[in-house]
Design an enzyme around this catalytic site. Structure first.
Site, short mmCIF file in Angstrom:
data_model
loop_
_atom_site.label_atom_id
_atom_site.label_comp_id
_atom_site.label_asym_id
_atom_site.label_seq_id
_atom_site.Cartn_x
_atom_site.Cartn_y
_atom_site.Cartn_z
N ASP A 151 3.88 1.52 -0.52
CA ASP A 151 3.77 0.07 -0.31
C ASP A 151 3.91 -0.72 -1.63
OD1 ASP A 151 3.32 -2.27 1.20
OD2 ASP A 151 1.87 -1.22 2.48
N ASP A 211 6.07 -7.53 7.74
CA ASP A 211 5.57 -6.68 8.84
C ASP A 211 5.96 -7.21 10.22
OD1 ASP A 211 4.30 -5.40 6.79
OD2 ASP A 211 2.30 -5.51 7.68
C1 GAL Z 1 1.49 -3.40 4.77
C2 GAL Z 1 2.65 -2.62 5.36
C3 GAL Z 1 2.24 -2.12 6.71
C4 GAL Z 1 1.02 -1.24 6.57
C5 GAL Z 1 -0.10 -1.99 5.85
C6 GAL Z 1 -1.28 -1.08 5.56
O1 GAL Z 1 1.84 -3.90 3.54
O2 GAL Z 1 3.80 -3.43 5.42
O3 GAL Z 1 3.28 -1.44 7.35
O4 GAL Z 1 1.37 -0.10 5.85
O5 GAL Z 1 0.36 -2.55 4.64
O6 GAL Z 1 -2.35 -1.77 4.98
#
Ligand code: GAL
Length: 490
Positions: A151, A211
């Protein structure tokens, strides 16, 4: 020499060439699997993993290729140990991660996916891996990791130019390689700094948007860029399927075996969209060649959603050995706009292994409509285009040959009968035993779709497409049989 031998030879050459494009030889076709985040957020534990892993096996998902199980964030304790290492969370995983992974994943033919951030913390506030790359990578490898979702939270300003992002993500790429273990590397930097321009030489996929949310086209303030903005500096979250599809349409040509634009996890099964909307979502993610990572509760699936996620004719598009994404050719505005002001019809097509083609009509309008395009339009508007000037056999990828009927699906879901046994295994495709390429070469309608007639050279394709729905066909040259015969005679 028989034609099937020639076909086999052709495939192995194609495979060799394709694997050369992958920076680490992995992900020659898009990754498939299941991830905790969409359905559980950070609230999952050993039981969640075990239960869903067991369903991947018993419902036939594993043998369709859904293999990796991703522990998405919150896998460790909130702090590193005094010597700086990550510490597994033993209250969430009382058996210990290694033993859970061995028992529930590896021994069942599944893979283990881990998660971290190229930042000080993960997005959920757990320790991130910036500055700890070699140590964290070797810990994951010791647990048997097969996949890393990496991430972008808390990156401490190490972003804003492609170079900054690439350098930061390359450190982990090298660390993973140094472990000596095959670990698919999946960037999750939401399209920041255009990873489709630099990430293919250090990773296997990269998220290209904020997301996803379980909505077809509802806008959200948290996802500020519209579907027409191919590059978004504030990717955010809460992005609808229609929003992500629009953004992805500009960069589909960046996909290649070993590197895929990741449109984010699937929402099918989470209840926020209609049957037609989920079909559109799944079909387009598959044909664009996004990784297909489910984000649902596998013991809480409706028969209809199960039928969508297990449709082998659609998965065959995603796992096609050629690895080229479908392209958008036309967007036409209609007067039937929904309350979000969306009312367009989109025409997509693309080429598949062995000369087959895929065509999709997406109806984002507020009512069902008959959509027709002639082959010249279908293949990009050039009248001399070879594909427009030949006859095709049509296979409806959503026809009844490939979608398990709800009554049979219900029996599989409640455990009355196994997927491989229901109606003598008519809807069961085992890609662990027979590759997608071999299945396609044998003209298996489970992979091609339901025969739906033929379109003549320069003819027209037409379908009644429900609101927010899709019509999608595989096209196989109507002359293919003749070519094969000629080849046999030589
Ligand atoms: C976001 C990501 C999601 C998930 C989440 C977990 O940044 O885009 O898919 O992984 O973090 O906290």
């Amino acid at each position: 020499m028989s034609s099937s031998f020639l076909l086999g030879l052709h495939f192995s050459h194609a495979t060799l060439a394709a694997s050369g494009l992958s920076y680490n030889g992995l992900s020659i076709t898009p990754a498939m699997g299941w991830d905790t985040y969409n359905a559980y957020a950070l609230d999952y534990n050993e039981t969640t993993i075990q239960d869903n892993a067991d369903r991947l096996v018993s419902l036939g998902f594993r043998d369709l290729g859904y293999r990796v199980v991703i522990f998405d964030d919150a896998m460790t304790e909130k702090n590193r140990s005094s010597n700086g290492s990550l510490v597994e969370n033993s209250s969430k995983f009382p058996s210990g991660l290694k033993s859970l992974v061995d028992r529930s994943l590896h021994s069942q033919g599944l893979q283990f996916g881990v998660y971290s951030s190229a930042g000080r913390f993960t997005c959920g506030g757990y320790p991130g891996s910036l500055g700890y790359e070699p140590a964290d990578a070797s810990w994951w490898a010791s647990l048997g990791a097969d996949y890393l979702k990496y991430d972008n939270c808390y990156n401490e300003g190490n972003s804003g130019t492609p170079k900054l992002s690439e350098h930061r993500y390359a450190v982990m790429s090298n660390a993973l390689n140094s472990t000596g273990r095959d670990i698919t590397y999946s960037l999750c930097n939401w399209g920041d700094d255009k990873p489709w321009e630099w990430a293919s030489t250090i990773s296997n996929s990269a998220r290209m948007s904020g997301d996803i949310q379980d909505y077809f086209d509802r806008p959200a303030a948290s996802c500020p860029c519209g579907p027409d903005e191919y590059y978004c500096q504030l990717p955010g979250y809460g992005c609808s399927v229609f929003n992500i599809l629009g953004k992805a349409s500009h960069i589909t040509s960046k996909n290649q075996p070993g590197y895929w634009n990741d449109l984010d996890m699937l929402e099918v099964g989470n209840g926020g969209m209609s049957y037609d909307e989920y079909k559109t979502h799944f079909s387009m993610w598959a044909a664009i060649k996004s990784p297909l990572i489910m984000g649902n509760k596998l013991y809480d699936l409706s028969p209809e959603d199960y039928g969508i996620l297990t449709n082998p004719a659609v998965i065959a598009l995603n796992q096609d050995p050629q690895g080229s994404a479908i392209q958008r050719h036309l967007v036409e505005q209609t007067d039937n706009k929904d309350r979000w002001g969306v009312g367009e019809v989109q025409l997509w097509s693309g080429s598949l292994f062995g000369g087959d083609q895929v065509v999709a009509f997406v109806n984002a309008a507020n009512s069902s409509r008959t959509i027709s395009y002639d082959l010249v339009e279908v293949f990009g508007g050039v009248s001399t285009n070879e594909q427009a000037q030949q006859a095709w056999n049509l296979y409806d990828v959503w026809g009844n040959e490939t979608v398990i009927p709800a009554a049979s699906a219900a029996m599989v879901l409640n455990g009355t009968v196994g997927i491989e046994a229901v109606n003598e295994g008519r809807w069961y495709y085992n890609a662990s035993e027979t590759s997608w390429a071999d299945g396609l070469a044998s003209n298996d309608t489970l992979l091609l779709g339901t025969p739906a007639g033929r379109v003549e050279a320069a003819g027209t394709l037409s379908a009644e497409v429900p609101s927010h729905g899709i019509a999608m066909w595989r096209l196989r040259s109507a002359d293919k049989g003749n070519t094969k015969k000629k080849r046999d005679e030589l």
